[in-house]
Scaffold this motif. Sequence first.
Motif, short mmCIF file in Angstrom:
data_model
loop_
_atom_site.label_atom_id
_atom_site.label_comp_id
_atom_site.label_asym_id
_atom_site.label_seq_id
_atom_site.Cartn_x
_atom_site.Cartn_y
_atom_site.Cartn_z
N ALA A 144 0.83 -1.22 0.00
CA ALA A 144 0.00 0.00 0.00
C ALA A 144 0.86 1.26 0.00
O ALA A 144 0.57 2.23 -0.71
CB ALA A 144 -0.94 0.01 1.21
N VAL A 145 1.94 1.25 0.79
CA VAL A 145 2.84 2.41 0.84
C VAL A 145 3.55 2.57 -0.50
O VAL A 145 3.62 3.68 -1.04
CB VAL A 145 3.85 2.30 2.01
CG1 VAL A 145 4.90 3.39 1.94
CG2 VAL A 145 3.10 2.36 3.34
N GLN A 146 4.07 1.48 -1.07
CA GLN A 146 4.76 1.58 -2.36
C GLN A 146 3.80 2.06 -3.45
O GLN A 146 4.16 2.89 -4.27
CB GLN A 146 5.39 0.24 -2.75
CG GLN A 146 6.25 0.35 -4.01
CD GLN A 146 7.39 1.34 -3.85
OE1 GLN A 146 8.27 1.17 -3.02
NE2 GLN A 146 7.40 2.39 -4.67
N ASP A 147 2.58 1.55 -3.43
CA ASP A 147 1.58 2.01 -4.41
C ASP A 147 1.28 3.49 -4.25
O ASP A 147 1.15 4.22 -5.24
CB ASP A 147 0.29 1.20 -4.29
CG ASP A 147 0.43 -0.24 -4.77
OD1 ASP A 147 1.46 -0.58 -5.41
OD2 ASP A 147 -0.50 -1.03 -4.50
N ALA A 148 1.19 3.96 -3.00
CA ALA A 148 0.92 5.38 -2.74
C ALA A 148 2.11 6.24 -3.19
O ALA A 148 1.92 7.31 -3.76
CB ALA A 148 0.62 5.61 -1.26
N SER A 153 11.00 7.13 -5.17
CA SER A 153 11.12 6.57 -3.82
C SER A 153 10.67 5.12 -3.84
O SER A 153 9.64 4.81 -4.43
CB SER A 153 10.25 7.35 -2.82
OG SER A 153 10.79 8.62 -2.57
N ALA A 154 11.44 4.27 -3.20
CA ALA A 154 11.09 2.85 -3.14
C ALA A 154 11.24 2.35 -1.71
O ALA A 154 12.22 2.67 -1.04
CB ALA A 154 12.00 2.05 -4.07
N VAL A 155 10.27 1.58 -1.26
CA VAL A 155 10.32 0.99 0.07
C VAL A 155 11.43 -0.07 0.08
O VAL A 155 11.54 -0.88 -0.85
CB VAL A 155 8.97 0.36 0.46
CG1 VAL A 155 9.08 -0.33 1.82
CG2 VAL A 155 7.88 1.42 0.49
N ARG A 156 12.23 -0.03 1.13
CA ARG A 156 13.29 -1.02 1.33
C ARG A 156 13.02 -1.77 2.62
O ARG A 156 12.61 -1.17 3.61
CB ARG A 156 14.65 -0.33 1.45
CG ARG A 156 15.01 0.45 0.22
CD ARG A 156 16.33 1.15 0.40
NE ARG A 156 16.52 2.10 -0.68
CZ ARG A 156 17.54 2.92 -0.79
NH1 ARG A 156 18.47 2.92 0.14
NH2 ARG A 156 17.63 3.76 -1.79
N VAL A 188 4.42 3.02 11.09
CA VAL A 188 3.48 3.94 10.46
C VAL A 188 4.19 4.80 9.42
O VAL A 188 5.16 5.50 9.72
CB VAL A 188 2.78 4.84 11.50
CG1 VAL A 188 1.91 5.89 10.81
CG2 VAL A 188 1.94 4.00 12.45
N ALA A 189 3.70 4.72 8.20
CA ALA A 189 4.24 5.50 7.09
C ALA A 189 3.52 6.84 6.99
O ALA A 189 2.41 6.98 7.51
CB ALA A 189 4.07 4.72 5.79
N PRO A 190 4.10 7.79 6.28
CA PRO A 190 3.44 9.08 6.08
C PRO A 190 2.24 9.00 5.14
O PRO A 190 1.45 9.93 5.07
CB PRO A 190 4.52 9.97 5.47
CG PRO A 190 5.80 9.27 5.71
CD PRO A 190 5.49 7.82 5.82
N LEU A 191 2.11 7.89 4.40
CA LEU A 191 1.02 7.74 3.45
C LEU A 191 0.67 6.26 3.33
O LEU A 191 1.26 5.43 4.00
CB LEU A 191 1.39 8.33 2.09
CG LEU A 191 2.44 7.63 1.23
CD1 LEU A 191 2.55 8.35 -0.11
CD2 LEU A 191 3.79 7.58 1.86
N GLY A 192 -0.35 5.96 2.50
CA GLY A 192 -0.80 4.58 2.37
C GLY A 192 -1.85 4.20 3.38
O GLY A 192 -2.08 3.03 3.65
#
Length: 162
Positions: free
Chosen positions: A9-13, A27-30, A109-113
Motif C-alpha cells: 500500500a505504501v509503495q503504491d501510494a 522513492s522505493a520501500v526497502r 506507520v508510514a506518512p502515506l498509504g
Amino acid sequence: MQPHPNVRAVQDALAGADARDGSGAPSAVRLLPDAVHTAAAAAEALGVRVGQIANSLIFEADGAPLLVLTSGAHRVDVAELAASIGVTTLRRATPEFVREHTGQPIGGVAPLGHPRPLRTLVDLALAEHHEVWAAGGVPRAVFPTTYNELLRITAGTPAEVA
C-alpha cells in the motif's frame, strides 16, 4: 515472497504520487534485515544521522487523528503544539487508534498509504537534510524522500513541533 500488504500500500501510494528520493529517483520501500522501533535504530541501520529519520507519530487531537512527521533528533512538545494548532486535547494515540486510522502498527506507520488522508504536520527540522527516511508500513520497512516531497505527498503543513 509477496510484500506485506502495508508495504504494498505504501509503495503504491509512493508510485501514485510520483514520490522522489534525494537524488530525484523514484522513492522505493526497502526492507531492513530487522525491525527498527526507534529513530536511533533506524539511523544506525541506514548509516544516516538520527535527524534524517522522519518519525510518523499519530496523536489524538480533540478526538481526530493527527499525523506529525517529526525529526528523530527531538521530541514533540505536546502542549506547545496543541496551542499552535488550536486544539484542547492532544495526546499520543493508543495502538488501536493508530491501527484504526492508518491500518499500520506503531513502529511502522508510514506518512502515506492509509485508508483515508490524515491531517499532517511536517517538522521544519527535517528541511535541514537533503534526504530523509520514513517508515514503510511495517517496522522493518523504510523509504527515502525529501522534506519537500513529504510536504507534497502528504499534503502536509510545515510546523515547529519541538
